[in-house]
Scaffold this motif. Structure first.
Motif, PDB file in Angstrom:
ATOM      1  N   UNK A   5      73.904  19.423  10.581  1.00 49.24           N
ATOM      2  CA  UNK A   5      73.423  19.222   9.212  1.00 49.24           C
ATOM      3  C   UNK A   5      72.049  18.569   9.214  1.00 49.24           C
ATOM      4  N   UNK A   6      71.842  17.638  10.150  1.00 48.82           N
ATOM      5  CA  UNK A   6      70.537  16.986  10.269  1.00 48.82           C
ATOM      6  C   UNK A   6      69.469  17.999  10.685  1.00 48.82           C
ATOM      7  N   UNK A   7      69.801  18.869  11.641  1.00 47.83           N
ATOM      8  CA  UNK A   7      68.857  19.909  12.084  1.00 47.83           C
ATOM      9  C   UNK A   7      68.503  20.835  10.927  1.00 47.83           C
ATOM     10  N   UNK A   8      69.504  21.195  10.140  1.00 46.53           N
ATOM     11  CA  UNK A   8      69.261  22.065   8.990  1.00 46.53           C
ATOM     12  C   UNK A   8      68.315  21.410   7.997  1.00 46.53           C
ATOM     13  N   UNK A   9      68.572  20.143   7.690  1.00 44.77           N
ATOM     14  CA  UNK A   9      67.755  19.454   6.697  1.00 44.77           C
ATOM     15  C   UNK A   9      66.319  19.264   7.176  1.00 44.77           C
ATOM     16  N   UNK A 146      70.909  32.900   9.296  1.00 44.01           N
ATOM     17  CA  UNK A 146      70.236  32.567   8.028  1.00 44.01           C
ATOM     18  C   UNK A 146      70.457  31.109   7.668  1.00 44.01           C
ATOM     19  N   UNK A 147      69.391  30.463   7.208  1.00 41.06           N
ATOM     20  CA  UNK A 147      69.467  29.112   6.662  1.00 41.06           C
ATOM     21  C   UNK A 147      69.078  29.185   5.193  1.00 41.06           C
ATOM     22  N   UNK A 148      70.013  28.802   4.320  1.00 41.29           N
ATOM     23  CA  UNK A 148      69.759  28.844   2.887  1.00 41.29           C
ATOM     24  C   UNK A 148      69.196  27.530   2.367  1.00 41.29           C
ATOM     25  N   UNK A 149      69.186  27.395   1.049  1.00 33.35           N
ATOM     26  CA  UNK A 149      68.635  26.193   0.423  1.00 33.35           C
ATOM     27  C   UNK A 149      69.581  25.004   0.512  1.00 33.35           C
ATOM     28  N   UNK A 150      70.837  25.236   0.872  1.00 33.05           N
ATOM     29  CA  UNK A 150      71.768  24.134   1.042  1.00 33.05           C
ATOM     30  C   UNK A 150      72.840  24.044  -0.021  1.00 33.05           C
ATOM     31  N   UNK A 151      72.768  24.909  -1.043  1.00 31.29           N
ATOM     32  CA  UNK A 151      73.769  24.871  -2.107  1.00 31.29           C
ATOM     33  C   UNK A 151      74.937  25.820  -1.864  1.00 31.29           C
ATOM     34  N   UNK A 152      74.779  26.736  -0.932  1.00 33.45           N
ATOM     35  CA  UNK A 152      75.886  27.598  -0.525  1.00 33.45           C
ATOM     36  C   UNK A 152      76.182  28.789  -1.409  1.00 33.45           C
ATOM     37  N   UNK A 153      75.314  29.088  -2.387  1.00 35.58           N
ATOM     38  CA  UNK A 153      75.579  30.207  -3.298  1.00 35.58           C
ATOM     39  C   UNK A 153      75.734  31.518  -2.533  1.00 35.58           C
ATOM     40  N   UNK A 185      63.458  31.892  16.497  1.00 38.06           N
ATOM     41  CA  UNK A 185      64.316  32.545  17.484  1.00 38.06           C
ATOM     42  C   UNK A 185      65.774  32.436  17.048  1.00 38.06           C
ATOM     43  N   UNK A 186      66.171  31.236  16.662  1.00 37.35           N
ATOM     44  CA  UNK A 186      67.510  30.989  16.114  1.00 37.35           C
ATOM     45  C   UNK A 186      67.398  29.911  15.048  1.00 37.35           C
ATOM     46  N   UNK A 187      68.407  29.826  14.195  1.00 37.22           N
ATOM     47  CA  UNK A 187      68.500  28.734  13.230  1.00 37.22           C
ATOM     48  C   UNK A 187      69.890  28.115  13.368  1.00 37.22           C
ATOM     49  N   UNK A 188      70.050  26.827  13.040  1.00 42.18           N
ATOM     50  CA  UNK A 188      71.379  26.203  13.144  1.00 42.18           C
ATOM     51  C   UNK A 188      72.364  26.878  12.200  1.00 42.18           C
ATOM     52  N   UNK A 189      73.530  27.248  12.735  1.00 45.30           N
ATOM     53  CA  UNK A 189      74.518  28.017  11.979  1.00 45.30           C
ATOM     54  C   UNK A 189      75.897  27.367  12.044  1.00 45.30           C
ATOM     55  N   UNK A 190      76.640  27.500  10.950  1.00 47.83           N
ATOM     56  CA  UNK A 190      78.046  27.114  10.903  1.00 47.83           C
ATOM     57  C   UNK A 190      78.886  28.371  10.693  1.00 47.83           C
ATOM     58  N   UNK A 191      80.193  28.252  10.851  1.00 43.53           N
ATOM     59  CA  UNK A 191      81.072  29.410  10.736  1.00 43.53           C
ATOM     60  C   UNK A 191      80.987  30.084   9.374  1.00 43.53           C
TER      61      UNK A 191
END
Length: 216
Positions: A5-9, A146-153, A185-191
């Motif tokens: 989560x820290x990496x994403x932010x 993909x890394x979104x804005x953080x709201x999960x829509x 190259x990559x972005x931090x991802x969750x399931x």
């Protein structure tokens, strides 16, 4: 989990700062180049439905792709958030009116279709059909992450859509769209994060899954 989560932010903060400096003239030129690259590589005739979006100030515009799909008389739908939630749905545009006349500012100042039950896109009614979704984001990986804005829509919606399409035999193709500097190259991802089948920016087209030929 906390580290991710820290990496994403940190990545969101870095890219949002850079996105805020882009002029509208520069954005317009790069949007045209990205759309042209998409249309060179993806045949919209292969799809029955296009799920597009109305861009924010800091996003590439898929407007030329939306326009081309309408010229081909494809069904085109744009997202609209559900008030008070982190959910969204897609609503079809009318063929008889210009796109902009069918939009109004909604959540976060994003332009959204008016939307009604009659124009709601429901994947269940498109069993066995082909659907292409153009997806915005803060960052994309060359591996489709993909890394979104953080709201999960989008993550919530795409997870639901993928399950529906898999269950009913529909063909779904997800294309992420971003500026070149948002591509990593990559972005931090969750399931629960959605992976793309292709990623497009103004100077690169990365296709990770073949587009299934349309079957009638």
């Amino acid at each position: 989990m906390f580290r991710m989560k820290t990496e994403k932010e940190l990545l969101r903060r870095e890219l949002k700062k850079r996105l805020s400096t882009i002029s509208q003239a520069h954005k317009s030129r790069l949007s045209q180049e990205a759309c042209a690259l998409f249309l060179q590589n993806i045949q919209l005739n292969e799809f029955d439905v296009l799920l597009s979006y109305a861009d924010m100030k800091s996003e590439l515009s898929p407007g030329l792709i939306t326009l081309r799909a309408r010229e081909l008389h494809k069904s085109v739908a744009l997202p609209k958030t559900v008030p008070g939630t982190h959910e969204m749905n897609f609503y079809f545009l009318s063929d008889s009116q210009p796109v902009e006349s069918q939009l109004k500012k909604g959540a976060f100042g994003i332009r959204e279709p008016n939307g009604s039950q009659e124009t709601l896109f429901d994947a269940e009614t498109y069993a066995g059909k082909s659907i292409c979704a153009i997806v915005p984001g803060i960052a994309f990986g060359k591996d489709g992450g993909r890394l979104g804005h953080g709201n999960g829509f989008y993550d919530r919606y795409l997870l639901r859509l993928k399950k529906q399409c898999a269950f009913q035999g529909s063909r779904l193709f997800l294309a992420g769209m971003c500026f070149g500097f948002q591509l990593r190259e990559t972005v931090p991802m969750e399931e629960t994060d959605a992976c793309m089948d292709a990623v497009i920016c103004e100077n690169q087209f990365i296709q990770l899954k073949a587009v299934s030929l349309h079957q009638t």
